[in-house]
Write a protein that holds these residues in place. Structure first.
Motif, mmCIF file in Angstrom:
data_model
loop_
_atom_site.group_PDB
_atom_site.id
_atom_site.type_symbol
_atom_site.label_atom_id
_atom_site.label_comp_id
_atom_site.label_asym_id
_atom_site.label_seq_id
_atom_site.Cartn_x
_atom_site.Cartn_y
_atom_site.Cartn_z
ATOM 1 N N ILE A 177 0.855 -1.182 0.000
ATOM 2 C CA ILE A 177 0.000 0.000 0.000
ATOM 3 C C ILE A 177 0.890 1.231 0.000
ATOM 4 O O ILE A 177 1.783 1.362 0.848
ATOM 5 C CB ILE A 177 -0.934 0.012 1.222
ATOM 6 C CG1 ILE A 177 -1.949 -1.138 1.104
ATOM 7 C CG2 ILE A 177 -1.661 1.344 1.342
ATOM 8 C CD1 ILE A 177 -2.834 -1.289 2.300
ATOM 9 N N SER B 206 -4.078 0.860 -2.876
ATOM 10 C CA SER B 206 -3.659 -0.522 -3.060
ATOM 11 C C SER B 206 -3.545 -0.784 -4.558
ATOM 12 O O SER B 206 -3.682 0.129 -5.371
ATOM 13 C CB SER B 206 -4.694 -1.466 -2.438
ATOM 14 O OG SER B 206 -5.893 -1.446 -3.204
ATOM 15 N N CYS C 212 3.391 -0.717 3.937
ATOM 16 C CA CYS C 212 2.883 0.633 3.689
ATOM 17 C C CYS C 212 4.060 1.574 3.410
ATOM 18 O O CYS C 212 4.899 1.802 4.287
ATOM 19 C CB CYS C 212 2.088 1.130 4.894
ATOM 20 S SG CYS C 212 0.602 0.154 5.241
#
Length: 368
Positions: free
Chosen positions: A202, A219, A248
């Motif tokens: 992400i 995403s 992330c």
């Protein structure tokens, strides 16, 4: 006799209903014998000295022979007595209905093999058609959608414990691997989910905006989070908490265009943006979020109005819960949902931001 004060709290930028307007809306609910209004107020008839719930099937009184109260206690203090037909001091038919469906849901959750509609109807001792209508009216989703969501929850729990995806699929009630891949909305491949989402990446970006700071995360399927706040570090921590096992990565340059589009939506609400979304939630949450996206800028809806638009007038609390769970600020405009009296209520990013957004949208609509 003096009716209860129907005035509502004032919220800057939000139109409030005057007492006369509120009484007119209540009168319309009584004329419609609206079960959805039960619990919101009661009405009393001057000539009989009796007070009733809005859905009471008794002969309708004239408007000038009627007074409205916020609750039974206020009516009794004014000298009225409860109706023996609709029994306004006890549980309403709507509440009995909610309890019946709640007990049925608890039974579904206890079953090893998720039942179909016919099996549910036999257990509830109702016809399949009536049960289907009652279930959807109460929860806002069909029995099939409910059992599908429960099957997915079982799959999510089982994937972390099973030795294979196939084993978890069959244990959750999927009859084949192909059914699993067609129906499971995990936001990633089942094998990746079983590994805790470690294969998922992400990317996100954070920038100042008129509401403080905004984080936009994406995403492989689309934007999966838009978060508002004051502290960039706190926003990043919130994102990591939502996707604890995913990688992330902050990439401000790569997400510049998406971030700019979201900020533009704050400054120009009517401009509208078209971005791919990766919205993850239950079947009912998805329906609520879709309904919110249909509310035009400059307009608001009450939680009850949203529930009614979903053909689920009894699911007001569930609608409020879906608004609170919304991970996509602005893109799914939960700030446009307010209380029935026009006052603001909970907004996960702060009531002040909710007020600012509504004021901006109202101003732009007036200038259009």
């Amino acid at each position: 006799m003096k009716a209860a004060n129907n005035s509502s709290a004032t919220s800057p930028g939000i139109p409030n209903l005057a007492p006369a307007d509120t009484d007119e809306l209540r009168w319309q609910a009584v004329v419609a014998r609206s079960a959805a209004a039960d619990g919101e107020f009661i009405y009393a008839v001057l000539s009989t000295g009796v007070y009733c719930r809005p859905s009471c099937p008794s002969r309708q009184a004239r408007r000038d022979n009627m007074r409205f109260f916020d609750n039974p206690a206020a009516a009794e203090q004014a000298g009225f007595r409860p109706c023996k037909r609709c029994r306004p001091t006890g549980a309403s038919p709507q509440e009995h209905q909610q309890q019946r469906i709640a007990e049925l849901c608890q039974w579904i959750q206890r079953t090893e093999h998720l039942p179909n509609l016919q099996q549910l109807a036999e257990h509830a001792q109702l016809s399949p058609h009536y049960l289907h209508r009652l279930f959807k009216q109460t929860l806002g989703i069909t029995p099939k959608a409910y059992t599908s969501a429960l099957r997915q929850q079982r799959l999510q729990a089982g994937l972390s414990q099973a030795t294979s995806v196939t084993e978890a699929a069959y244990a959750a009630g999927f009859d084949s691997s192909s059914t699993l891949y067609n129906q499971a909305a995990l936001g990633m491949a089942p094998a990746s989910y079983r590994d805790g989402g470690r294969a998922q990446q992400i990317t996100y970006a954070i920038a100042p905006c008129p509401l403080g700071q905004v984080l936009v995360a994406m995403s492989s399927k689309g934007i999966c989070a838009v978060l508002l706040g004051d502290d960039p570090q706190q926003l990043a921590a919130d994102l990591h908490q939502r996707f604890p096992a995913a990688a992330c990565l902050q990439q401000d340059a790569a997400l510049h265009d998406s971030l700019s589009a979201v900020i533009q939506l704050i400054e120009q609400p009517h401009a509208g943006i078209k971005l791919p979304l990766d919205i993850r939630g239950t079947a009912f949450q998805q329906r609520v979020w879709q309904a919110l996206q249909r509310i035009p800028p400059g307009e608001t809806r009450s939680y009850r109005e949203v529930a009614i638009s979903l053909n689920a007038p009894n699911a007001v609390r569930a609608v409020a819960g879906a608004c609170a769970a919304n991970p996509l600020a602005l893109l799914v405009p939960c700030h446009r949902v307010i209380r029935s009296d026009g006052a603001l209520s909970g907004y996960r990013w702060g009531l002040e931001r909710k007020q600012q957004l509504l004021t901006r949208e109202a101003r732009e609509s007036a200038d259009a």
